[in-house]
Enzyme design. Structure first.
Site, short mmCIF file in Angstrom:
data_model
loop_
_atom_site.label_atom_id
_atom_site.label_comp_id
_atom_site.label_asym_id
_atom_site.label_seq_id
_atom_site.Cartn_x
_atom_site.Cartn_y
_atom_site.Cartn_z
N HIS A 46 0.81 -1.22 0.00
CA HIS A 46 0.00 0.00 0.00
C HIS A 46 0.84 1.27 0.00
CE1 HIS A 46 -3.66 2.12 -0.35
NE2 HIS A 46 -3.19 2.97 0.52
N TYR A 87 1.57 5.09 -2.67
CA TYR A 87 1.85 6.51 -2.35
C TYR A 87 3.24 6.90 -2.80
CZ TYR A 87 -2.56 6.17 -0.08
OH TYR A 87 -3.89 5.96 0.13
N HIS A 94 -10.00 0.47 -10.63
CA HIS A 94 -9.56 1.48 -9.63
C HIS A 94 -8.10 1.86 -9.88
CE1 HIS A 94 -8.40 3.27 -5.80
NE2 HIS A 94 -7.57 2.27 -5.57
N PHE A 95 -7.24 0.85 -10.05
CA PHE A 95 -5.83 1.26 -10.15
C PHE A 95 -5.45 1.74 -11.55
CE2 PHE A 95 -4.97 -3.50 -10.13
CZ PHE A 95 -4.35 -3.61 -11.36
N HIS A 96 -6.31 1.48 -12.53
CA HIS A 96 -6.02 2.12 -13.82
C HIS A 96 -6.41 3.60 -13.79
CE1 HIS A 96 -5.06 -1.88 -15.30
NE2 HIS A 96 -4.38 -1.24 -16.24
N ARG A 101 -10.94 -10.56 -11.40
CA ARG A 101 -9.67 -10.02 -11.88
C ARG A 101 -8.64 -11.13 -11.93
NH1 ARG A 101 -6.36 -7.00 -6.99
NH2 ARG A 101 -4.88 -6.77 -8.68
N ARG A 102 -7.44 -10.81 -12.39
CA ARG A 102 -6.32 -11.76 -12.45
C ARG A 102 -6.72 -13.08 -13.10
NH1 ARG A 102 -5.42 -10.81 -6.48
NH2 ARG A 102 -3.73 -9.31 -6.29
FE1 HAS Z 1 -6.02 2.05 -3.98
C1 HAS Z 1 -6.32 -1.41 -4.28
C2 HAS Z 1 -7.91 1.97 -1.15
C3 HAS Z 1 -5.54 5.44 -3.56
C4 HAS Z 1 -3.52 1.96 -6.34
N1 HAS Z 1 -5.10 0.57 -5.10
C5 HAS Z 1 -5.37 -0.78 -5.08
C6 HAS Z 1 -4.51 -1.47 -6.00
C7 HAS Z 1 -3.68 -0.51 -6.55
C8 HAS Z 1 -4.07 0.77 -5.99
C9 HAS Z 1 -2.55 -0.75 -7.53
O1 HAS Z 1 -8.96 -0.12 0.82
C10 HAS Z 1 -4.55 -2.96 -6.32
C11 HAS Z 1 -3.53 -3.74 -5.61
C12 HAS Z 1 -3.66 -5.20 -6.00
O2 HAS Z 1 -3.04 -5.61 -7.00
O3 HAS Z 1 -4.41 -5.94 -5.35
N2 HAS Z 1 -6.66 3.44 -2.63
C13 HAS Z 1 -7.43 3.20 -1.57
C14 HAS Z 1 -7.69 4.46 -0.86
C15 HAS Z 1 -7.03 5.44 -1.55
C16 HAS Z 1 -6.37 4.79 -2.65
C17 HAS Z 1 -8.51 4.65 0.37
N3 HAS Z 1 -4.80 3.44 -4.80
C18 HAS Z 1 -4.75 4.77 -4.49
C19 HAS Z 1 -3.72 5.41 -5.26
C20 HAS Z 1 -3.16 4.44 -6.04
C21 HAS Z 1 -3.83 3.20 -5.75
C22 HAS Z 1 -3.38 6.88 -5.18
C23 HAS Z 1 -2.05 4.51 -7.03
C24 HAS Z 1 -1.35 5.57 -7.30
N4 HAS Z 1 -6.96 0.57 -2.95
C25 HAS Z 1 -7.65 0.75 -1.79
C26 HAS Z 1 -8.10 -0.57 -1.28
C27 HAS Z 1 -7.63 -1.51 -2.17
C28 HAS Z 1 -6.93 -0.77 -3.21
C29 HAS Z 1 -8.86 -0.84 -0.08
C30 HAS Z 1 -7.81 -3.04 -2.05
C31 HAS Z 1 -8.99 -3.50 -2.78
C32 HAS Z 1 -9.10 -5.00 -2.74
O4 HAS Z 1 -10.05 -5.50 -2.13
O5 HAS Z 1 -8.25 -5.70 -3.31
C33 HAS Z 1 -6.98 6.92 -1.16
O6 HAS Z 1 -5.65 7.34 -1.07
C34 HAS Z 1 -7.74 7.79 -2.10
C35 HAS Z 1 -7.86 9.22 -1.58
C36 HAS Z 1 -8.08 10.18 -2.69
C37 HAS Z 1 -8.99 11.15 -2.73
C38 HAS Z 1 -9.12 12.01 -3.95
C39 HAS Z 1 -8.57 13.43 -3.77
C40 HAS Z 1 -8.62 14.15 -5.08
C41 HAS Z 1 -7.64 14.95 -5.56
C42 HAS Z 1 -7.81 15.57 -6.92
C43 HAS Z 1 -8.32 16.98 -6.80
C44 HAS Z 1 -8.70 17.50 -8.13
C45 HAS Z 1 -8.48 18.76 -8.52
C46 HAS Z 1 -8.91 19.17 -9.84
C47 HAS Z 1 -7.81 19.76 -7.66
C48 HAS Z 1 -9.91 11.41 -1.61
C49 HAS Z 1 -6.39 15.26 -4.79
C50 HAS Z 1 -9.46 20.57 -9.82
C51 HAS Z 1 -10.71 20.59 -10.58
C52 HAS Z 1 -11.26 21.72 -11.07
C53 HAS Z 1 -12.56 21.57 -11.74
C54 HAS Z 1 -10.64 23.07 -11.00
#
Ligand code: HAS
Length: 555
Positions: free
Chosen positions: A226, A230, A377-379, A442-443
């Site tokens: 995990h 980050y 999700h991860f794509h 998946r997988r």
């Molecule tokens: Fe995830 C599974 C939970 C973020 C990547 N994640 C994965 C896997 C990958 C991955 C590769 O809780 C699969 C692993 C595998 O092979 O089994 N993930 C989260 C949570 C977050 C999260 C809570 N993941 C990421 C990020 C990744 C990533 C970042 C890659 C870079 N994930 C999970 C969980 C799994 C999981 C479970 C396991 C699932 C399972 O059962 O297998 C958090 O960090 C997300 C928080 C993000 C936000 C969004 C904030 C938005 C922002 C953009 C702002 C936009 C702006 C645009 C400013 C709350 C910062 C302005 C717009 C205007 C209009 C002006």
């Protein structure tokens, strides 16, 4: 504490450029190979294509995951880290030599690992879950990549230490501070996977141990897995916080807020690995609950980042004359690919992050776990948010390092690339999310599962994934073409290394941000609190370990 100019900038020599470009070039080679594997996968999963020459689906899937998830990201990030450190705090000859040693150790490890996969001796996917066993050279190669990356991190720390000695009492440049956090996070997290590889996998794959403790190996993997995400995300955040404001003609909203969000990532990105193991038996639900709570803590720095970016965009747009509620929006430089590509990445992170919150919610995880929703999700997160930001960085970093210019034509081509990527990913990742909700696994290679009723609902989405994947592959070809152009053929000239300074009216950064012992201490305490008891429990009460399985089974 004395305030130094945030935009302290040092020249980058030819020799330094060569080092940074070597790391980045490996990343682009990986993009091409890994992308081709991705294309083959979506074709196979459509049910209309079989792989020629007896090539196995899981072999292709392993190449895809390892080369994109581990090789591309790690090399690009280390190259980017070095460029940021070189630009803000400098690099000595000795440090540069050690950085080359790190590079060659990583390359050796990568070649070893890649060879075993290509020979069909390591079709264990990028998570290399036991009891699937790979050839020992696969694990030894991975260990070398990790060791190389540690050496690179040690060089970064020594770069900051040398700078701090020469600038006593000054706060470190923001980007150097951020790189230090990310390398610390990487080092602490990869200790887990290093222990698994050295103590469990290598002796077991060599036949010195008959069985392996499967649950322990997975726990150690996700202790690393995990924070790994980050480690991918934070370099994108470095660009969002400190580079993008300069590109759009604005300032950093708050240096302190940016530092605080990075410190929070260090605290909360590691003690949360159990949210990948919520369906795993053998881990007490109390500990799963605690780690889910900590997972919700790691969302906070991302929300802080979103807030800070909105503030930067609005303030800059208004300063440029944007009127009314949304007039500022039109003032952003939409035709500049250095801004547009990362901006699309930010937009993608809104649904990507929301998906993560769904995954982390214990009951909802039961619906999506091990379905292709997770792949969707991860794509969105790594393959869109992070990758589009890395592409955005490449448009100025590569010409800067190579003494060339990003021409209007290449800028236009970059915009087309970003749009192709967005369309391809929206179709592919959208279809993955929906198919996952319908239970699609998946997988797994294509299967009709004995003609099961549910399978019919998946077919259309699998076709959509093949269409989206094909569009994405066109995007990859275009990006590699742009990379070659920027590296070798763009006209000679000077491209800016855009580092922003802070808003003048921002509060000064408090000196305690430089208290590294405190940050590392809190991180270690949180890790021990979240992991000690359950890991002891796993070691003491696990069932007998598993004998190895080789893929294809019965080989
Ligand atoms: Fe995830 C599974 C939970 C973020 C990547 N994640 C994965 C896997 C990958 C991955 C590769 O809780 C699969 C692993 C595998 O092979 O089994 N993930 C989260 C949570 C977050 C999260 C809570 N993941 C990421 C990020 C990744 C990533 C970042 C890659 C870079 N994930 C999970 C969980 C799994 C999981 C479970 C396991 C699932 C399972 O059962 O297998 C958090 O960090 C997300 C928080 C993000 C936000 C969004 C904030 C938005 C922002 C953009 C702002 C936009 C702006 C645009 C400013 C709350 C910062 C302005 C717009 C205007 C209009 C002006």
């Amino acid at each position: 504490m004395k305030e130094t100019k945030l935009t302290q900038e040092l020249p980058i020599s030819k020799q330094e450029s060569k080092l940074y470009m070597s790391y980045i070039s490996v990343a682009f080679i990986a993009l091409l190979i890994g992308g081709l594997m991705g294309l083959l996968q979506v074709f196979v999963r459509s049910g209309k294509f079989t792989l020629p020459f007896g090539i196995d689906y899981y072999q292709v899937l392993t190449v895809h995951g390892v080369i994109l998830g581990l090789v591309l990201t790690t090399y690009f990030i280390i190259g980017f880290h070095f460029s940021l450190m070189g630009k803000t705090v400098g690099i000595s000859l000795k440090q540069r030599r050690v950085a080359w040693v790190a590079f060659w150790i990583m390359v050796m490890g990568t070649i070893m690992t890649a060879t075993t996969i290509l020979l069909g001796e390591a079709s264990v996917l990028y998570t290399f879950y036991a009891p699937l066993r790979a050839h020992p050279a696969f694990y030894i190669g991975l260990a070398l990549v990790i060791i190389g990356s540690w050496i690179a991190g040690f060089v970064n720390w020594s770069q900051l230490a040398v700078w701090k000695k020469a600038h006593r009492g000054e706060k470190s440049p923001l980007l150097a501070f951020m790189v230090t956090i990310n390398t610390l996070l990487w080092f602490i997290a990869s200790l887990g996977v290093a222990v698994a590889v050295l103590v469990q996998f290598i002796p077991w794959s060599l036949g010195y141990a008959e069985t392996i403790n499967v649950l322990l190996s997975r726990t150690l993997f996700w202790y690393f897995g995990h924070p790994l995400v980050y480690f991918w995300l934070l370099p994108a955040y470095m660009a969002w916080y400190a580079i993008i404001p300069k590109i759009i003609g604005g300032k950093i909203f708050s240096d302190s807020l940016a530092r605080l969000s990075f410190v929070l990532f260090l605290f909360f990105s590691i003690p949360v690995g159990f949210h990948h193991q919520l369906t795993e038996p053998g881990i007490d639900s109390t500990w799963k609950f605690i780690q889910v709570v900590l997972t919700f803590m790691v969302i906070i720095p991302s929300l802080m980042t979103a807030f800070s970016l909105f503030a930067t965009f609005e303030t800059t747009g208004r300063r440029k004359g944007g009127k009314g509620l949304f007039g500022w929006f039109k003032k952003l430089p939409w035709k500049d690919v250095r801004f547009l590509a990362p901006f699309i990445g930010m937009l993608a992170f809104i649904p990507g992050g929301a998906g993560g919150i769904i995954n982390a919610s214990h009951q909802m995880n039961a619906v999506v776990h091990n379905t292709i929703w997770v792949t969707g999700h991860f794509h969105l997160t790594v393959a869109t948010t992070v990758m589009l930001t890395f592409f955005g960085i490449s448009y100025w970093l590569i010409p800067h390092l190579r003494g060339r210019k990003l021409t209007p034509k290449l800028n236009r081509l970059g915009i087309i690339q970003a749009i192709i990527w967005t369309v391809g990913m929206a179709i592919m990742s959208g279809a993955m999310h929906i198919e996952g909700l319908l239970g699609g696994p998946r997988r797994s290679s294509f299967s009709e599962y004995g003609g099961g009723e549910q399978v019919h609902a998946w077919i259309g989405y699998q076709m959509a994934q093949a269409i989206g994947g094909t569009i994405l592959f066109i995007g990859i070809i275009l990006m590699v073409f742009i990379f070659i152009k920027l590296t070798f053929f763009a006209p000679k000239g000077e491209e800016d290394f855009p580092i922003a300074s802070e808003e003048e009216d921002a509060e000064p950064t408090p000196p305690w941000f430089e208290n590294w012992k405190l940050w590392i201490g809190i991180t270690v305490v949180l890790i021990l609190a979240a992991y000690s008891v359950p890991v002891m429990d796993i070691i003491q009460h696990s069932p007998v370990g598993s004998a190895p399985f080789d893929w294809p089974i019965g080989r």
